[in-house]
Design an enzyme around this catalytic site. Structure first.
Site, PDB file in Angstrom:
ATOM      1  CG  ASP A 110      -0.250  -0.258   2.521  1.00  0.00           C
ATOM      2  OD1 ASP A 110       0.912   0.185   2.681  1.00  0.00           O
ATOM      3  OD2 ASP A 110      -0.858  -0.899   3.403  1.00  0.00           O
ATOM      4  CG  HIS A 150       3.811  -9.867  -0.708  1.00  0.00           C
ATOM      5  ND1 HIS A 150       3.017 -10.029   0.401  1.00  0.00           N
ATOM      6  CD2 HIS A 150       4.543 -11.004  -0.804  1.00  0.00           C
ATOM      7  CE1 HIS A 150       3.249 -11.223   0.950  1.00  0.00           C
ATOM      8  NE2 HIS A 150       4.175 -11.825   0.247  1.00  0.00           N
ATOM      9  CB  CYS A 154       6.374  -2.394 -19.466  1.00  0.00           C
ATOM     10  SG  CYS A 154       6.079  -3.053 -21.120  1.00  0.00           S
TER      11      CYS A 154
HETATM   12 ZN    ZN Z   1       7.171  -1.401 -22.328  1.00  0.00          ZN
END
Ligand code: ZN
Length: 252
Positions: free
Chosen positions: A106, A121, A129
């Site tokens: 968070d 995590h 990407c």
């Molecule tokens: Zn990319």
């Protein structure tokens, strides 16, 4: 039962330690309005966890992203760090805390001002990407139309936290274990020890010789196994009292 003596003992443990690491879980952020995944009112009682499965995400990015946006950005996006997050940042500034290992995604430890944070995590405020691995801050990417695509190569973006079926990210993984080996005090806050492999970290700390200070509202998988001092209070209350006690002892 927790009394003042326990708060005093906790403060003394922090003063005596030379390397203290905090290990935080969902319980520390509940008081910031973020529900845990597990338990009676947890997110998994409302949502099917499938949408955070990496295989499902790859094949149904739009459906998956709709829920991700609803839960992690529209809803959690409003959360602010609470007194427990801020207390940890205060301890770090005073040289009484060397690192935080968190299972939370968070971003609240960052917002509270902590510097050395290992996000076991990942982090929901970054997008990465799936093709070229470039990472973007949440504010750089429009979520008006879903799924969002990479500004560099136009391939699918994914939140930079781990999905089911993914490995623990590096360097957070190796750094967490390295810190664990070196610590002589571990402060467990708001974690029940239910999520593998993160749940193994406190056991490892204990094996490596660390004392375990545990703050939870109810006993956890650790309490009767490895915990040296259990403070059964809300994270904000316990941490505020400990910081006050450290001030009284002139350690802060
Ligand atoms: Zn990319």
């Amino acid at each position: 039962m927790t009394d003042n003596t326990d708060i005093e003992r906790a403060a003394q443990m922090i003063i005596n330690a030379s390397r203290t690491v905090a290990f935080t879980g969902a319980g520390i952020s509940v008081e910031s309005g973020i529900p845990p995944f597990r338990g009676e009112d947890g997110l998994w009682s409302k949502y099917n966890p499938e949408f955070l499965d990496i295989f499902y995400f790859t094949h149904h990015p739009k459906e998956s992203w709709k829920l991700i946006k609803e839960i992690f950005f529209d809803f959690f996006g409003q959360a602010k760090p609470n007194d427990a997050h801020i207390a940890l940042a205060t301890l770090e500034k005073a040289g009484l805390l060397q690192a935080i290992i968190t299972q939370n995604i968070d971003n609240l430890h960052h917002e509270a001002g902590s510097k050395t944070i290992y996000e076991f995590h990942g982090n929901s405020h970054k997008l990465v990407c799936t093709q070229c691995n470039t990472s973007f801050h949440l504010g750089e990417i429009s979520l008006e139309s879903l799924p969002p695509y990479c500004l560099k190569c136009n391939n699918l973006l994914k939140p930079d936290f781990i999905f089911f079926g993914e490995a623990i990210p590096e360097p957070a993984n190796s750094m967490s274990f390295a810190e664990t080996e070196k610590a002589d005090l571990f402060i467990l806050i708001g974690t029940m020890g239910e999520v593998m492999p993160a749940s193994l970290i406190p056991d490892l700390a204990k094996k490596a010789g660390a004392k375990i200070l545990e703050i939870n509202i109810e006993p956890s998988a650790y309490t009767n196994k490895i915990t040296d001092l259990f403070i059964q209070k809300k994270a904000t209350q316990a941490m505020t009292e400990i910081v006050l006690e450290l001030k009284n002892k002139m350690a802060l």
